[in-house]
Scaffold this motif. Sequence first.
Motif, PDB file in Angstrom:
ATOM      1  N   SER A 395      44.218  41.150  43.490  1.00 30.92           N
ATOM      2  CA  SER A 395      43.495  39.885  43.648  1.00 30.92           C
ATOM      3  C   SER A 395      42.026  39.981  43.260  1.00 30.92           C
ATOM      4  O   SER A 395      41.404  38.984  42.885  1.00 30.92           O
ATOM      5  CB  SER A 395      43.590  39.411  45.103  1.00 30.92           C
ATOM      6  N   GLU A 558      51.444  36.843  47.096  1.00 29.65           N
ATOM      7  CA  GLU A 558      50.740  36.306  45.924  1.00 29.65           C
ATOM      8  C   GLU A 558      50.453  34.814  46.096  1.00 29.65           C
ATOM      9  O   GLU A 558      49.370  34.341  45.732  1.00 29.65           O
ATOM     10  CB  GLU A 558      51.567  36.538  44.659  1.00 29.65           C
ATOM     11  N   LEU A 561      47.552  34.413  48.510  1.00 29.44           N
ATOM     12  CA  LEU A 561      46.267  34.722  47.876  1.00 29.44           C
ATOM     13  C   LEU A 561      45.867  33.654  46.868  1.00 29.44           C
ATOM     14  O   LEU A 561      44.681  33.346  46.713  1.00 29.44           O
ATOM     15  CB  LEU A 561      46.344  36.098  47.212  1.00 29.44           C
TER      16      LEU A 561
END
Length: 587
Positions: A395, A558, A561
């Motif tokens: 990230s 994912e 994030l």
Amino acid sequence: MSVILGLNAFHSDASVCIVIDGELKFAVAEERLGNRDKHTPAVPENAIRAALKECGLKLSDVTHVATARSPKSNFSQKVKYSLSNPKRSMGAAWEFVSRNRRSADIIDRLPEICRESPDSAKYEVVNVEHHLAHIASSYYCSPFETLTAGLSYDGSGDFVSMMAARCEGTKIETLDRVALPDSLGFFYTALCQFIGFDEFGEEYKVMGLAPYGDDKYGDIMKDLLRLEPDGWFSLNRKYFGMHEGGRSDKLDGRGHLVMGRMFTKELEKILGSPRDRNTSDITQREMDIARSCQVRFEEAAVHCLLRLHKLVPTNQLVMAGGCALNGVANARILRETPFDAVYQQCASSDDGTCIGAALWCYHNVVNGAKRFHMKHAFWGPSHDDQEIREAVEASGFTAKYFENDEELIDEVASLIANNNVLGWYQGRSEWGPRALGNRSILANPAHPDMKDIINRKIKRRESFRPFAPTVLKERMGDYFEQIVESPFMMHVVKFKPEWREKLPAVAHVDGTGRVQSLAEENNPKYYRLLKKFEELTGVGIFLNTSFNENEPIVETPEQGLDCFKRTDMDVICLGNWVVFKDAVTRK
């Protein structure tokens, strides 16, 4: 050993579950996976594969496939309606035939979906009527085994909008049904559309808007929805235009379910022109219509429950169906009916029917006797520490890993106490439409501007919509006038007057909150976090909203994030990783 694959498909909120020897092992809605279209009615191919994988099974291990649909049920009512309304029912008849064909196709395609040989599929197919599956989803997950009343009510399913039942032991006896076109769900949705909320599944917005209005249209609502002295209810059909056909599982270019208009021109004659959400703001008229609609719905719900109690004289009740998600009505039912022991599993909406079909199959086809009690909501997929680590490292955000849970909880509780908006991502995802502490956004409920901050910068939604309080179960009586058992956020109750101004982010305009009562046994880590927050602030309540932004609740690290990146959320905690943005106020 019995391995039952429960399915809800070609109906809103397509979903899948696995029940092994009478115990639920896994459940997920298709919307959380794949294309992530909200309320999708698509074939739940991703959910089927995820369910088998998470449980370490192959399709060849499945002994039964239970579907929450029974095409032969209520056939005489369908024929009667078609004969009396030949023009209006042509589309509905075609939809019925088409859906039957597609339902059979999904069963035939299961080996292909699961990438297995057709020869390995030796399961028995069991069809369970829609509303029977709803009632089974709550009764067979409840702690009740003695005499219990069962009620399912929603828009429609298998041509029925409501079912009343007598439940005892492992058996459910259907006592009565309300057939279309009479439907409390259609009544509420029609008024929802009139107010301008014309997307599928926006009824909760009417419940949120209602406290801003007055019951100005009460007499009109009584004409629209009539309560029968010796029966259930009926709609004044000149005002409603539902069930004229059209694919109820058709999607538009955005992947949203297409909604046909459920009210007629006659309604416009008495209420005026409906609001266009694209060109008109919400006015006091819409607030008053919402209030009157909500009041009449509550009156109808109480009326039906009082009649059900005469049929099944007990204090125990199980409920399901989309209408059973109306938390204001649920709290009123506890106050104004003899039912004081009420259970609803966390997916009362259509996704929950897959569990009902599977458990009905276990008790009535397999003839299993073991009962299962659903105490928590965490039946979805999980993502291990390695997946989370890889997502965090990719990230590019500043992150810190905590080896010790207590140090993590100290850090996170302090961040929330210092008015940071925090994404909380832990363990297996919740089953059902509510975020209950594993895929949640958490904030300080005492901050005077927190509601507006989250609505504007993160959720990007209407400013009138409230946020839910999660309260320590043992503190329920300290904060609320009505003490309820509400682990799945199914009740809207009033804060005590002294707390309404102190907790502005979770106290709605009428002083209520859609409460989640949190017990340590149901979610130990989340419970310890809230206890620590209480130590720091003196408040045993979190503002808790779903971890998403105009999309299904996030499922993978994912996705969490990504939501964190594109919104103004301050911090995210994934497992034992705490991920920061700039200018975060830490302890």
